[in-house]
Design a protein around this motif. Structure first.
Motif, PDB file in Angstrom:
ATOM      1  N   GLN A 116       0.842  -1.212   0.000  1.00 27.36           N
ATOM      2  CA  GLN A 116       0.000   0.000   0.000  1.00 27.36           C
ATOM      3  C   GLN A 116       0.872   1.256   0.000  1.00 27.36           C
ATOM      4  O   GLN A 116       0.567   2.236  -0.678  1.00 27.36           O
ATOM      5  N   GLN A 117       1.932   1.206   0.771  1.00 25.04           N
ATOM      6  CA  GLN A 117       2.824   2.367   0.851  1.00 25.04           C
ATOM      7  C   GLN A 117       3.500   2.598  -0.504  1.00 25.04           C
ATOM      8  O   GLN A 117       3.559   3.721  -0.994  1.00 25.04           O
ATOM      9  N   PHE A 118       3.981   1.520  -1.115  1.00 20.97           N
ATOM     10  CA  PHE A 118       4.685   1.662  -2.389  1.00 20.97           C
ATOM     11  C   PHE A 118       3.739   2.120  -3.507  1.00 20.97           C
ATOM     12  O   PHE A 118       4.056   3.033  -4.273  1.00 20.97           O
ATOM     13  N   VAL A 119       2.565   1.511  -3.575  1.00 19.59           N
ATOM     14  CA  VAL A 119       1.665   1.790  -4.704  1.00 19.59           C
ATOM     15  C   VAL A 119       0.834   3.048  -4.473  1.00 19.59           C
ATOM     16  O   VAL A 119       0.606   3.827  -5.393  1.00 19.59           O
ATOM     17  N   ARG A 120       0.390   3.267  -3.235  1.00 19.35           N
ATOM     18  CA  ARG A 120      -0.566   4.359  -2.980  1.00 19.35           C
ATOM     19  C   ARG A 120      -0.055   5.433  -2.026  1.00 19.35           C
ATOM     20  O   ARG A 120      -0.800   6.356  -1.691  1.00 19.35           O
ATOM     21  N   ASN A 121       1.159   5.252  -1.509  1.00 20.49           N
ATOM     22  CA  ASN A 121       1.696   6.180  -0.508  1.00 20.49           C
ATOM     23  C   ASN A 121       0.753   6.357   0.676  1.00 20.49           C
ATOM     24  O   ASN A 121       0.505   7.466   1.153  1.00 20.49           O
ATOM     25  N   GLY A 170       7.445   5.103   5.346  1.00 19.04           N
ATOM     26  CA  GLY A 170       7.819   5.028   3.928  1.00 19.04           C
ATOM     27  C   GLY A 170       9.316   4.858   3.732  1.00 19.04           C
ATOM     28  O   GLY A 170       9.787   4.687   2.600  1.00 19.04           O
ATOM     29  N   SER A 171      10.060   4.858   4.826  1.00 21.28           N
ATOM     30  CA  SER A 171      11.519   4.786   4.730  1.00 21.28           C
ATOM     31  C   SER A 171      11.978   3.540   3.969  1.00 21.28           C
ATOM     32  O   SER A 171      11.602   2.418   4.321  1.00 21.28           O
ATOM     33  N   ASN A 172      12.770   3.756   2.942  1.00 14.35           N
ATOM     34  CA  ASN A 172      13.390   2.694   2.127  1.00 14.35           C
ATOM     35  C   ASN A 172      12.423   1.861   1.276  1.00 14.35           C
ATOM     36  O   ASN A 172      12.857   0.918   0.612  1.00 14.35           O
ATOM     37  N   VAL A 173      11.150   2.165   1.322  1.00 12.44           N
ATOM     38  CA  VAL A 173      10.178   1.328   0.599  1.00 12.44           C
ATOM     39  C   VAL A 173      10.387   1.467  -0.912  1.00 12.44           C
ATOM     40  O   VAL A 173      10.527   0.472  -1.638  1.00 12.44           O
ATOM     41  N   GLU A 174      10.454   2.707  -1.358  1.00 12.66           N
ATOM     42  CA  GLU A 174      10.679   2.962  -2.789  1.00 12.66           C
ATOM     43  C   GLU A 174      12.007   2.330  -3.241  1.00 12.66           C
ATOM     44  O   GLU A 174      12.073   1.684  -4.292  1.00 12.66           O
TER      45      GLU A 174
END
Ligand code: GDP
Length: 177
Positions: free
Chosen positions: A25-30, A159-163
Motif C-alpha cells: 500500500q505504501q509503495f503503490v498508494r503512498n 515510507g523509509s526505504n520502501v521505494e
C-alpha cells in the motif's frame, strides 16, 4: 505508437503481520493504515515504474493465510520474477521463518536457476527502533549465506526505504531477464 509495457510479477512473502500488505500500500498508494488489512486469499496491485530508459509495470502479489489457502499456492508463486522475503524487525520468529518461506517459494515457483533468481530480504517496522529484536548483522549474515541477497530495512509506516527496495527489485528482475 505506444509500445506495450512489460508486466513483471513480484511476490511479497513472510509471516502474517510483518507488514506485507502495508508495504504494498505504501509503495503503490503512498498510504499507511494502522489496521491490519486482513488480506483474504491474494491481493494484487500494479504500479508503473521506470528503470533507466525502461518502463515496466510491477504487479505486486500479497497473500494471507497461505495455510488456509493451500490450493492457491502454485498459481500464486508460478511465473514470479522476483520474491521479496519480508520479516518484522521486532519479531525474531518472523526472521527465523525466512528460510521456510524461501524453501516454500522454490518448491512451488518452478525456478530454473535458483542461484540467479532475484530474492530481496526486507526487515520491516524499522520505525519501531526501541522494540527491535533482529540485528542488521544477523540479517546481513543470512543474505551472505544465501547468495548475497540485497537487504533493506523498511518502514511501511514512514515510507523509509520502501521505494528503494522496490526499485532494487525492479533493477534485479530486469537484469535477470
Ligand atoms: P501482513 O499480514 O504481513 O500483510 O501485515 P499488515 O500489512 O496487515 O500489517 C500488520 C500490522 O503491522 C498492521 O497493524 C500494520 O499497521 C502494522 N505495520 C505494518 N508495517 C509497519 C511498519 O513499518 N511500522 C509499524 N509501526 N507498523 C507497521
Amino acid at each position: 505508437m505506444a509500445s506495450s509495457t512489460r508486466m513483471v510479477k513480484v511476490i511479497l512473502l513472510g509471516d502474517g503481520s510483518v507488514g506485507k500488505s502495508s508495504l504494498m500500500q505504501q509503495f503503490v498508494r503512498n498510504e499507511f493504515n494502522s489496521e491490519s488489512f486482513h488480506t483474504i486469499g491474494v491481493e494484487v496491485l500494479n504500479k508503473d515504474v521506470r528503470v533507466g530508459s525502461e518502463a515496466i509495470t510491477m504487479q505486486i502479489w500479497d497473500t494471507a493465510g497461505q495455510e488456509r489457502f493451500r490450493s492457491l499456492r502454485t498459481p500464486f508463486y508460478r511465473g514470479a520474477d522476483c520474491c521479496m522475503l519480508t520479516f518484522d524487525l521486532t519479531d525474531p520468529n518472523s526472521f527465523n521463518n525466512i528460510n521456510m518461506w524461501r524453501d516454500e517459494f522454490l518448491k512451488h515457483a518452478s525456478v530454473d536457476d535458483v542461484a540467479a533468481f532475484p530474492f530481496l530480504l526486507l526487515g520491516n517496522k524499522a520505525d519501531l527502533a526501541e522494540q527491535r529484536q533482529v540485528t542488521a548483522e544477523a540479517a546481513r549474515a543470512w543474505c551472505r549465506e544465501n547468495g548475497n541477497v540485497p537487504y533493506y530495512e523498511t518502514s511501511a509506516k514512514t515510507g523509509s526505504n520502501v521505494e528503494d527496495a522496490f526499485q532494487q527489485a525492479a533493477r534485479m528482475l530486469l537484469q535477470h531477464g
